[in-house]
Design a protein around this motif. Structure first.
Motif, mmCIF file in Angstrom:
data_model
loop_
_atom_site.group_PDB
_atom_site.id
_atom_site.type_symbol
_atom_site.label_atom_id
_atom_site.label_comp_id
_atom_site.label_asym_id
_atom_site.label_seq_id
_atom_site.Cartn_x
_atom_site.Cartn_y
_atom_site.Cartn_z
ATOM 1 N N ARG A 150 13.931 2.270 -2.187
ATOM 2 C CA ARG A 150 14.454 0.966 -2.612
ATOM 3 C C ARG A 150 13.931 -0.189 -1.749
ATOM 4 O O ARG A 150 14.702 -1.067 -1.334
ATOM 5 N N GLY A 152 12.694 -3.587 -0.791
ATOM 6 C CA GLY A 152 12.832 -4.889 -1.438
ATOM 7 C C GLY A 152 11.510 -5.576 -1.703
ATOM 8 O O GLY A 152 11.334 -6.235 -2.733
ATOM 9 N N ASP A 155 9.899 -3.883 -4.684
ATOM 10 C CA ASP A 155 10.661 -4.251 -5.885
ATOM 11 C C ASP A 155 10.299 -5.659 -6.344
ATOM 12 O O ASP A 155 10.128 -5.922 -7.544
ATOM 13 N N ILE A 158 6.947 -5.625 -8.035
ATOM 14 C CA ILE A 158 7.053 -5.070 -9.391
ATOM 15 C C ILE A 158 7.545 -6.137 -10.366
ATOM 16 O O ILE A 158 7.034 -6.267 -11.484
ATOM 17 N N LYS A 159 8.541 -6.910 -9.931
ATOM 18 C CA LYS A 159 9.155 -7.912 -10.791
ATOM 19 C C LYS A 159 8.358 -9.210 -10.864
ATOM 20 O O LYS A 159 8.691 -10.104 -11.645
ATOM 21 N N ASP A 187 10.851 7.448 -11.546
ATOM 22 C CA ASP A 187 11.370 6.164 -11.091
ATOM 23 C C ASP A 187 10.238 5.213 -10.713
ATOM 24 O O ASP A 187 9.420 5.524 -9.846
ATOM 25 N N LEU A 189 10.199 2.290 -9.158
ATOM 26 C CA LEU A 189 10.221 1.741 -7.803
ATOM 27 C C LEU A 189 9.820 2.803 -6.776
ATOM 28 O O LEU A 189 9.032 2.527 -5.865
ATOM 29 N N CYS A 193 6.600 2.606 -4.305
ATOM 30 C CA CYS A 193 6.784 2.689 -2.848
ATOM 31 C C CYS A 193 5.855 3.748 -2.253
ATOM 32 O O CYS A 193 5.203 3.521 -1.229
#
Length: 237
Positions: A150, A152, A155, A158-159, A187, A189, A193
Protein backbone atom coordinates in the motif's frame (compact mmCIF):
# COMPACT_ATOMS: atom_id res chain seq x y z
CA UNK A 1 53.62 26.63 -5.17
CA UNK A 2 51.28 27.66 -2.32
CA UNK A 3 49.44 25.10 -0.21
CA UNK A 4 46.13 26.35 -1.61
CA UNK A 5 47.30 25.93 -5.23
CA UNK A 6 48.57 22.44 -4.43
CA UNK A 7 45.18 21.44 -3.04
CA UNK A 8 43.42 22.75 -6.16
CA UNK A 9 45.77 20.80 -8.45
CA UNK A 10 45.25 17.61 -6.47
CA UNK A 11 41.49 18.06 -6.68
CA UNK A 12 41.69 18.56 -10.44
CA UNK A 13 43.79 15.45 -10.87
CA UNK A 14 41.25 13.50 -8.83
CA UNK A 15 38.41 14.69 -11.02
CA UNK A 16 40.32 13.79 -14.16
CA UNK A 17 40.84 10.27 -12.84
CA UNK A 18 37.12 9.85 -12.28
CA UNK A 19 36.18 11.33 -15.65
CA UNK A 20 38.61 8.95 -17.32
CA UNK A 21 36.63 6.04 -15.92
CA UNK A 22 38.88 4.92 -13.08
CA UNK A 23 36.25 2.92 -11.27
CA UNK A 24 38.29 -0.06 -10.12
CA UNK A 25 37.64 -0.95 -6.50
CA UNK A 26 41.15 -0.22 -5.31
CA UNK A 27 41.39 3.11 -7.13
CA UNK A 28 38.09 4.54 -5.96
CA UNK A 29 38.36 3.18 -2.43
CA UNK A 30 41.78 4.75 -2.08
CA UNK A 31 40.72 7.99 -3.74
CA UNK A 32 37.56 8.50 -1.73
CA UNK A 33 38.42 6.68 1.45
CA UNK A 34 41.72 8.41 2.10
CA UNK A 35 40.02 11.79 2.09
CA UNK A 36 36.87 11.03 4.04
CA UNK A 37 37.55 8.18 6.45
CA UNK A 38 40.31 6.41 8.32
CA UNK A 39 42.37 3.90 6.27
CA UNK A 40 41.10 0.90 8.22
CA UNK A 41 37.54 2.04 7.56
CA UNK A 42 38.04 1.91 3.80
CA UNK A 43 38.75 -1.81 3.93
CA UNK A 44 35.81 -4.00 2.98
CA UNK A 45 34.42 -6.22 5.72
CA UNK A 46 35.94 -9.63 5.07
CA UNK A 47 34.22 -11.80 7.65
CA UNK A 48 30.84 -11.99 5.92
CA UNK A 49 29.78 -12.91 2.39
CA UNK A 50 26.94 -11.26 0.43
CA UNK A 51 24.79 -14.38 0.95
CA UNK A 52 25.44 -14.37 4.68
CA UNK A 53 24.72 -10.64 4.87
CA UNK A 54 21.37 -11.19 3.17
CA UNK A 55 20.56 -14.03 5.54
CA UNK A 56 21.42 -11.83 8.52
CA UNK A 57 18.86 -9.29 7.28
CA UNK A 58 16.19 -11.95 6.81
CA UNK A 59 16.94 -13.54 10.19
CA UNK A 60 16.61 -10.16 11.88
CA UNK A 61 13.27 -9.57 10.16
CA UNK A 62 12.12 -13.02 11.25
CA UNK A 63 12.89 -12.10 14.86
CA UNK A 64 10.93 -8.87 14.41
CA UNK A 65 7.92 -10.70 13.01
CA UNK A 66 7.98 -13.30 15.80
CA UNK A 67 8.41 -10.60 18.48
CA UNK A 68 11.79 -12.00 19.48
CA UNK A 69 13.93 -8.96 18.77
CA UNK A 70 17.40 -8.93 20.31
CA UNK A 71 17.88 -5.17 19.82
CA UNK A 72 21.60 -5.71 19.11
CA UNK A 73 24.29 -3.03 19.05
CA UNK A 74 22.10 -0.34 20.57
CA UNK A 75 23.93 0.38 23.81
CA UNK A 76 26.51 2.97 24.82
CA UNK A 77 29.42 0.56 24.23
CA UNK A 78 28.36 0.16 20.60
CA UNK A 79 27.94 3.92 20.29
CA UNK A 80 31.60 4.35 21.23
CA UNK A 81 32.72 1.48 18.97
CA UNK A 82 31.28 3.08 15.83
CA UNK A 83 31.93 6.71 16.74
CA UNK A 84 35.04 6.87 14.54
CA UNK A 85 34.75 3.80 12.30
CA UNK A 86 31.76 2.29 10.55
CA UNK A 87 31.55 -0.97 8.61
CA UNK A 88 27.86 -1.64 7.88
CA UNK A 89 27.29 -5.15 6.60
CA UNK A 90 24.19 -4.20 4.59
CA UNK A 91 22.66 -1.22 2.80
CA UNK A 92 18.97 -0.43 2.44
CA UNK A 93 17.26 1.68 -0.21
CA UNK A 94 13.88 2.06 1.45
CA UNK A 95 10.74 4.11 1.25
CA UNK A 96 10.55 7.13 3.52
CA UNK A 97 7.28 5.78 4.93
CA UNK A 98 7.32 6.20 8.71
CA UNK A 99 6.02 2.66 9.22
CA UNK A 100 9.11 0.95 7.79
CA UNK A 101 12.17 1.92 9.92
CA UNK A 102 15.03 -0.29 8.75
CA UNK A 103 16.90 -0.86 12.01
CA UNK A 104 13.68 -1.93 13.73
CA UNK A 105 12.20 -4.22 11.08
CA UNK A 106 15.57 -5.93 10.51
CA UNK A 107 16.44 -5.98 14.24
CA UNK A 108 19.80 -4.25 13.82
CA UNK A 109 21.65 -1.50 15.63
CA UNK A 110 24.19 1.30 15.42
CA UNK A 111 26.64 0.89 12.56
CA UNK A 112 24.95 -2.21 11.10
CA UNK A 113 22.99 -0.70 8.22
CA UNK A 114 23.76 2.01 5.66
CA UNK A 115 20.30 3.40 4.96
CA UNK A 116 18.96 5.61 2.19
CA UNK A 117 15.25 6.47 2.38
CA UNK A 118 13.12 8.25 -0.18
CA UNK A 119 9.41 8.20 -0.98
CA UNK A 120 8.74 5.37 -3.40
CA UNK A 121 12.20 3.82 -2.73
CA UNK A 122 13.44 5.12 -6.08
CA UNK A 123 17.09 5.06 -7.11
CA UNK A 124 17.92 8.68 -7.91
CA UNK A 125 21.47 9.57 -8.88
CA UNK A 126 22.06 10.82 -5.34
CA UNK A 127 20.78 7.58 -3.82
CA UNK A 128 22.89 5.53 -6.23
CA UNK A 129 25.97 7.58 -5.36
CA UNK A 130 25.32 7.07 -1.66
CA UNK A 131 24.94 3.32 -2.09
CA UNK A 132 28.08 3.16 -4.23
CA UNK A 133 29.90 4.78 -1.33
CA UNK A 134 28.34 2.45 1.21
CA UNK A 135 29.36 -0.62 -0.76
CA UNK A 136 32.69 0.35 -2.30
CA UNK A 137 34.18 2.35 0.54
CA UNK A 138 32.40 1.18 3.70
CA UNK A 139 32.22 -2.46 2.65
CA UNK A 140 28.48 -3.21 2.70
CA UNK A 141 27.93 -6.70 1.24
CA UNK A 142 24.28 -6.54 0.25
CA UNK A 143 21.87 -3.84 -0.91
CA UNK A 144 18.17 -4.48 -0.44
CA UNK A 145 15.61 -2.24 -2.12
CA UNK A 146 12.69 -2.32 0.30
CA UNK A 147 9.27 -1.36 -1.01
CA UNK A 148 6.08 -1.97 0.91
CA UNK A 149 2.42 -2.82 0.82
CA UNK A 150 0.00 0.00 0.00
CA UNK A 151 2.75 2.49 -0.90
CA UNK A 152 1.21 5.95 -1.18
CA UNK A 153 3.68 7.16 -3.80
CA UNK A 154 2.98 4.19 -6.07
CA UNK A 155 -0.76 4.57 -5.55
CA UNK A 156 -0.55 8.25 -6.52
CA UNK A 157 1.40 7.31 -9.67
CA UNK A 158 -1.29 4.77 -10.62
CA UNK A 159 -4.03 7.36 -10.17
CA UNK A 160 -2.11 10.07 -12.05
CA UNK A 161 -2.50 12.40 -9.08
CA UNK A 162 -1.92 16.10 -9.66
CA UNK A 163 0.54 17.16 -6.99
CA UNK A 164 2.33 20.42 -6.08
CA UNK A 165 6.03 21.19 -5.79
CA UNK A 166 8.60 18.48 -6.46
CA UNK A 167 6.33 15.59 -5.46
CA UNK A 168 5.63 15.00 -9.14
CA UNK A 169 9.26 14.05 -9.77
CA UNK A 170 8.77 11.02 -7.52
CA UNK A 171 5.66 9.93 -9.37
CA UNK A 172 7.35 10.31 -12.75
CA UNK A 173 10.10 7.95 -11.62
CA UNK A 174 7.50 5.35 -10.60
CA UNK A 175 5.25 5.58 -13.69
CA UNK A 176 7.31 3.16 -15.86
CA UNK A 177 6.74 0.43 -13.27
CA UNK A 178 3.02 1.20 -13.23
CA UNK A 179 2.92 0.78 -17.01
CA UNK A 180 4.96 -2.43 -17.01
CA UNK A 181 2.68 -4.08 -14.45
CA UNK A 182 -0.67 -3.08 -15.96
CA UNK A 183 -1.33 -6.41 -17.66
CA UNK A 184 -0.54 -8.52 -14.61
CA UNK A 185 -3.40 -10.28 -12.85
CA UNK A 186 -4.10 -9.67 -9.19
CA UNK A 187 -3.94 -6.55 -7.07
CA UNK A 188 -2.96 -3.57 -9.21
CA UNK A 189 -1.23 -1.66 -6.42
CA UNK A 190 0.74 -4.65 -5.14
CA UNK A 191 1.87 -5.51 -8.65
CA UNK A 192 3.04 -1.95 -9.28
CA UNK A 193 4.85 -1.81 -5.92
CA UNK A 194 6.75 -5.01 -6.69
CA UNK A 195 7.48 -3.92 -10.26
CA UNK A 196 8.89 -0.67 -8.89
CA UNK A 197 11.14 -2.56 -6.47
CA UNK A 198 12.56 -4.67 -9.29
CA UNK A 199 13.01 -1.61 -11.53
CA UNK A 200 15.11 0.08 -8.86
CA UNK A 201 17.15 -3.09 -8.35
CA UNK A 202 17.97 -3.13 -12.06
CA UNK A 203 18.82 0.55 -11.98
CA UNK A 204 21.31 -0.04 -9.18
CA UNK A 205 22.80 -2.99 -11.03
CA UNK A 206 23.45 -0.72 -14.02
CA UNK A 207 25.87 1.34 -11.92
CA UNK A 208 29.42 0.71 -13.12
CA UNK A 209 30.70 0.74 -9.54
CA UNK A 210 28.08 -1.65 -8.16
CA UNK A 211 28.13 -3.98 -11.16
CA UNK A 212 31.89 -4.41 -10.75
CA UNK A 213 31.39 -5.37 -7.10
CA UNK A 214 28.71 -7.87 -8.12
CA UNK A 215 30.98 -9.30 -10.79
CA UNK A 216 33.74 -9.90 -8.24
CA UNK A 217 31.23 -11.46 -5.80
CA UNK A 218 31.66 -8.71 -3.23
CA UNK A 219 28.08 -7.51 -3.41
CA UNK A 220 24.52 -8.73 -3.94
CA UNK A 221 21.52 -6.53 -4.79
CA UNK A 222 18.01 -7.80 -4.09
CA UNK A 223 14.48 -6.52 -3.67
CA UNK A 224 12.29 -6.87 -0.60
CA UNK A 225 8.53 -6.36 -0.17
CA UNK A 226 7.34 -5.35 3.31
CA UNK A 227 3.92 -6.39 4.56
CA UNK A 228 2.54 -3.56 6.70
CA UNK A 229 0.12 -5.89 8.49
CA UNK A 230 2.62 -8.55 9.57
CA UNK A 231 6.03 -6.87 9.38
CA UNK A 232 7.30 -9.65 7.10
CA UNK A 233 9.77 -8.89 4.31
CA UNK A 234 9.79 -11.26 1.37
CA UNK A 235 12.53 -11.25 -1.24
CA UNK A 236 11.17 -10.09 -4.61
CA UNK A 237 12.56 -11.56 -7.82
Amino acid sequence: MSKKQSQVNISRRGLLKFSAGAIGTGVVAAGIGSNLIAPEQATAKDDITPDKALQELLDGNDRFVKRKRRNPNQGYTRLLEVAKVQKPFASILGCADSRVPSEIVFDQGLGDLFVCRIAGNIATKEEIGSLEFGSLVLGSKVIMVVGHERCGAVDAAIKGAQVPGQIGSLLEAIKPSVESSKKQSGDKLENACKANILAQVEKLKSSAVLSELIKTEKLKIVGGYYDLDTGKINVVS
